[in-house]
Structure formats: C-alpha cells, structure tokens
Design an enzyme around this catalytic site. Structure first.
Site, PDB file in Angstrom:
ATOM      1  N   ALA A 170      -0.083 133.059 -12.910  1.00 45.97           N
ATOM      2  CA  ALA A 170      -0.911 133.980 -13.686  1.00 45.97           C
ATOM      3  C   ALA A 170      -2.395 133.804 -13.377  1.00 45.97           C
ATOM      4  O   ALA A 170      -3.130 134.783 -13.196  1.00 45.97           O
ATOM      5  CB  ALA A 170      -0.654 133.786 -15.174  1.00 45.97           C
TER       6      ALA A 170
ATOM      7  N   LYS B  21      15.246 128.700 -10.028  1.00 44.23           N
ATOM      8  CA  LYS B  21      14.169 127.954  -9.362  1.00 44.23           C
ATOM      9  C   LYS B  21      13.388 127.107 -10.352  1.00 44.23           C
ATOM     10  O   LYS B  21      12.836 126.055  -9.983  1.00 44.23           O
ATOM     11  CB  LYS B  21      13.250 128.907  -8.602  1.00 44.23           C
ATOM     12  CG  LYS B  21      12.598 130.016  -9.434  1.00 44.23           C
ATOM     13  CD  LYS B  21      11.273 129.634 -10.011  1.00 44.23           C
ATOM     14  CE  LYS B  21      10.683 130.759 -10.842  1.00 44.23           C
ATOM     15  NZ  LYS B  21       9.362 130.417 -11.416  1.00 44.23           N
TER      16      LYS B  21
ATOM     17  N   ARG C 113       4.444 125.044 -14.615  1.00 43.89           N
ATOM     18  CA  ARG C 113       4.772 124.353 -15.866  1.00 43.89           C
ATOM     19  C   ARG C 113       6.068 123.560 -15.731  1.00 43.89           C
ATOM     20  O   ARG C 113       6.191 122.467 -16.290  1.00 43.89           O
ATOM     21  CB  ARG C 113       4.881 125.366 -17.004  1.00 43.89           C
ATOM     22  CG  ARG C 113       3.573 126.072 -17.318  1.00 43.89           C
ATOM     23  CD  ARG C 113       3.643 126.858 -18.600  1.00 43.89           C
ATOM     24  NE  ARG C 113       4.530 127.997 -18.517  1.00 43.89           N
ATOM     25  CZ  ARG C 113       4.166 129.220 -18.160  1.00 43.89           C
ATOM     26  NH1 ARG C 113       2.913 129.443 -17.815  1.00 43.89           N
ATOM     27  NH2 ARG C 113       5.020 130.218 -18.134  1.00 43.89           N
ATOM     28  N   ASN C 114       7.025 124.096 -15.006  1.00 45.62           N
ATOM     29  CA  ASN C 114       8.305 123.396 -14.860  1.00 45.62           C
ATOM     30  C   ASN C 114       8.144 122.127 -14.030  1.00 45.62           C
ATOM     31  O   ASN C 114       8.752 121.100 -14.332  1.00 45.62           O
ATOM     32  CB  ASN C 114       9.333 124.344 -14.242  1.00 45.62           C
ATOM     33  CG  ASN C 114       9.687 125.473 -15.185  1.00 45.62           C
ATOM     34  OD1 ASN C 114      10.405 125.302 -16.149  1.00 45.62           O
ATOM     35  ND2 ASN C 114       9.129 126.660 -14.926  1.00 45.62           N
TER      36      ASN C 114
ATOM     37  N   GLU D  24      10.351 127.716 -18.837  1.00 46.98           N
ATOM     38  CA  GLU D  24      11.673 128.351 -18.907  1.00 46.98           C
ATOM     39  C   GLU D  24      12.790 127.486 -18.339  1.00 46.98           C
ATOM     40  O   GLU D  24      13.946 127.633 -18.703  1.00 46.98           O
ATOM     41  CB  GLU D  24      11.653 129.709 -18.192  1.00 46.98           C
ATOM     42  CG  GLU D  24      10.865 130.786 -18.915  1.00 46.98           C
ATOM     43  CD  GLU D  24      11.575 131.335 -20.148  1.00 46.98           C
ATOM     44  OE1 GLU D  24      12.606 130.794 -20.545  1.00 46.98           O
ATOM     45  OE2 GLU D  24      11.066 132.325 -20.706  1.00 46.98           O
TER      46      GLU D  24
END
Length: 330
Positions: free
Chosen positions: A137, A188, A252-253, A278
């Site tokens: 983003a 992913k 983030r993951n 997520e």
C-alpha cells in the site's frame, strides 16, 4: 470513470490516492468520526502518514452516497476477508454495479474463497472479480510502479477494471482464472510467515530461496486441485506476490514470522502490528483444505503447528529438513 472504494484502510486509501488524479474517486469508511478526521487532515495518518490526498479525492461515511457515485462505474471493496461478507450483505438493498475486491484469504469458518462468498451474497447477476497482485500500500500511494491482475469470469468486467485502473504507474493484466488468482493471493501469506521465521532464526538466503520455491509448489498443488490453472501461479498473483510478501520489509505476514522467531507470542505480535495479517487467519483453513483434498503441504503444516499447537520453530525446521528425499516436482 466514477469509482467508489469501500474501506479506508491502508490498501483502500492507497488505491484511492493513486487513482484520484485520473478518475472520479470516492473513498468510503463506515465510521463518521474517522472520515471526518481524514477530511480535515487530507491524509490517512493512521495507515499512510505523510501521504497527502489528491484535491479531487472525495470522502464519505454514507454508503448510499458511495454507491450512487459508482452506479455506472466501478465499486472496489477494500475490506479484509472477514469484512467482505458483511459488506456484500449491506449491498443487497442497492442496485450494485461492477464489483471487485482487494482482500486475500479464506473466510474463517466456511473456508470459502472471496468469490465464493460473493456468489452466495450477490448471486450471478452482478459482474464481480478480484484485483490482486504484488503491491504494498505504501509504495502504491507514493506513486511507485506496480503491476496487478484482475481475475474474473466476466470479460466485460475485466475490460472495465483495466480501463479504470491501468495507467500512470499501475499496470493491469487480466485473466479468467479467478480461482488461481485468489488461491495464490491467499496462500502466499502463510508462506511469508514461514519465510519470516526462517529469516528471524538466521537460516540464511539459501533457506529463504528453498522455502519460496517449494512454497510455490505447495500453492500450485492446492490451486490446481481447487480448479485453478498451473500457469497462473507462475505469474503476478502467484510467484510475484509470493516473492514480494516473503522478502519485503513492509510485509505484515513476514513480520509475524520474524516475531515468532524472536520468541514473541502471537497475540503480542498482532497487537504490535496494528494491522490485519491475513496469513494468521488463513493458515488453519489452508491446512484443513489440503487435508480434505489429500494434498501434501509440509510448509503450511509446519506454520500451523508453530502458530497454534505450540511447536518450537526450530523443531518445525528440523522436521522439514528430515523429510525423505524425493524428485523435485509440483
């Protein structure tokens, strides 16, 4: 083209910033106070601080206003997977235009992909699809180049999305393999957690390359079993998104994996992130789907054990390395 983006989080805001200079964009958020703050500041200080809104970008907390704006254009849903069904359900009383979603993952409980949720809520009458691909983003909002894919079985919708989004620093490809696009985008995130764990343990770039490559094989096995095409996983929404999410510091993951390797609890990591990761929500659904399909996904299985069964990351790595040698294949 008139475009309404439903969801003023990081990715919804970023896409609004990127598209507003060349399209008539309205950004919607459900909380009037939040939208009022965005209007006053002309930036999203929570998710994208320092990135000013284009003067032409409109904002509203009124759903009717957003849907009226996009009536003859494009509606982009920028919620998490958890928020997709409630958002779609809220559209029932309106005459809904072309709809695409940005979320990636499987719905908790049902283990449905986003397009399956949309089919249940909207039926087949509304042209719909997923806009996906390797994109952070923050970079998109800054105007840096990126490439996305619109996945939809509706050819006219694909053309509409390309006309609306393709241009400036955003390149848009299209495919009718909606399942492949969504499976790649979902799984992913789980592999990014695995790669973050390996990086956090200092296992080196050799290990990272192996995890990404064999992770792609796991994604492809599941995706083909669910109805996707193998070539889709070699493209932007497969290999491209996997590489970005596994290696980028904005992932983030990957940050979840780094935190696990550092000995932090999952609850602490999620609180510190302040964003949805997520992959955490997705891993159990992927693990269960693989078992039902009779598909071997050892990396996904290892992440599930580490996150939810208390297995030490070092032991999970040892178990992966101890697996019997085999010929390389999908």
């Amino acid at each position: 083209m008139n475009i309404s983006i439903l969801g003023a989080g990081a990715w919804g805001t970023a896409l609004a910033i990127a598209l507003a200079p060349r399209q008539a964009v309205l950004l919607w958020g459900r909380d009037p106070g939040t939208i009022a703050a965005l209007v006053d500041a002309r930036e999203n200080r929570r998710y994208l601080p320092g990135l000013a809104f284009p003067e032409s970008l409109q904002l509203s907390s009124q759903l009717h206003t957003a849907l009226t704006h996009a009536r003859d254009g494009l509606l982009i849903i920028a919620t998490s997977v958890a928020g997709l069904r409630p958002m779609l359900h809220a559209l029932h009383e309106f005459n809904v235009p072309n709809v695409v979603w940005l979320c990636k993952g499987f719905e908790q409980g049902s283990a449905l992909l986003p397009h399956q949720v949309a089919q249940q809520e909207l039926g087949d009458a509304v042209p719909a699809g997923a806009l996906s691909g390797p994109s952070f983003a923050q970079e998109t909002a800054r105007g840096l180049p990126c490439a996305l894919t619109i996945g939809s079985r509706d050819a006219e919708l694909r053309r509409t999305v390309v006309a609306a989004v393709h241009g400036a620093n955003i390149r848009v490809y299209s495919t009718d393999d909606l399942i492949g696009v969504e499976v790649g985008g979902a799984v992913k995130n789980v592999l990014a957690i695995a790669t973050g764990i390996a990086d956090g343990l200092g296992l080196g770039m050799n290990a990272r390359a192996a995890l990404i490559t064999r992770g792609l094989a796991e994604i492809t096995r599941l995706g083909v079993a669910l109805g996707g095409r193998s070539e889709t996983f070699m493209g932007l929404t497969g290999m491209g998104d996997l590489i970005l999410t596994c290696t980028g510091d904005l992932s983030r993951n990957r940050q979840v994996g780094l935190g696990i390797a550092a000995g932090k609890s999952l609850d602490t990591i999620i609180t510190e992130l302040g964003h949805v990761a997520e992959g955490v929500r997705c891993v159990q659904a992927v693990h269960a789907l693989a078992q039902r399909q009779g598909i071997t996904m050892p990396i996904v299985d290892a992440v599930a054990r580490v996150l939810f069964e208390g297995e030490a990351p070092q032991h999970a790595i040892q178990q992966l390395l101890a697996r019997e040698a085999r010929e390389e294949s999908i």
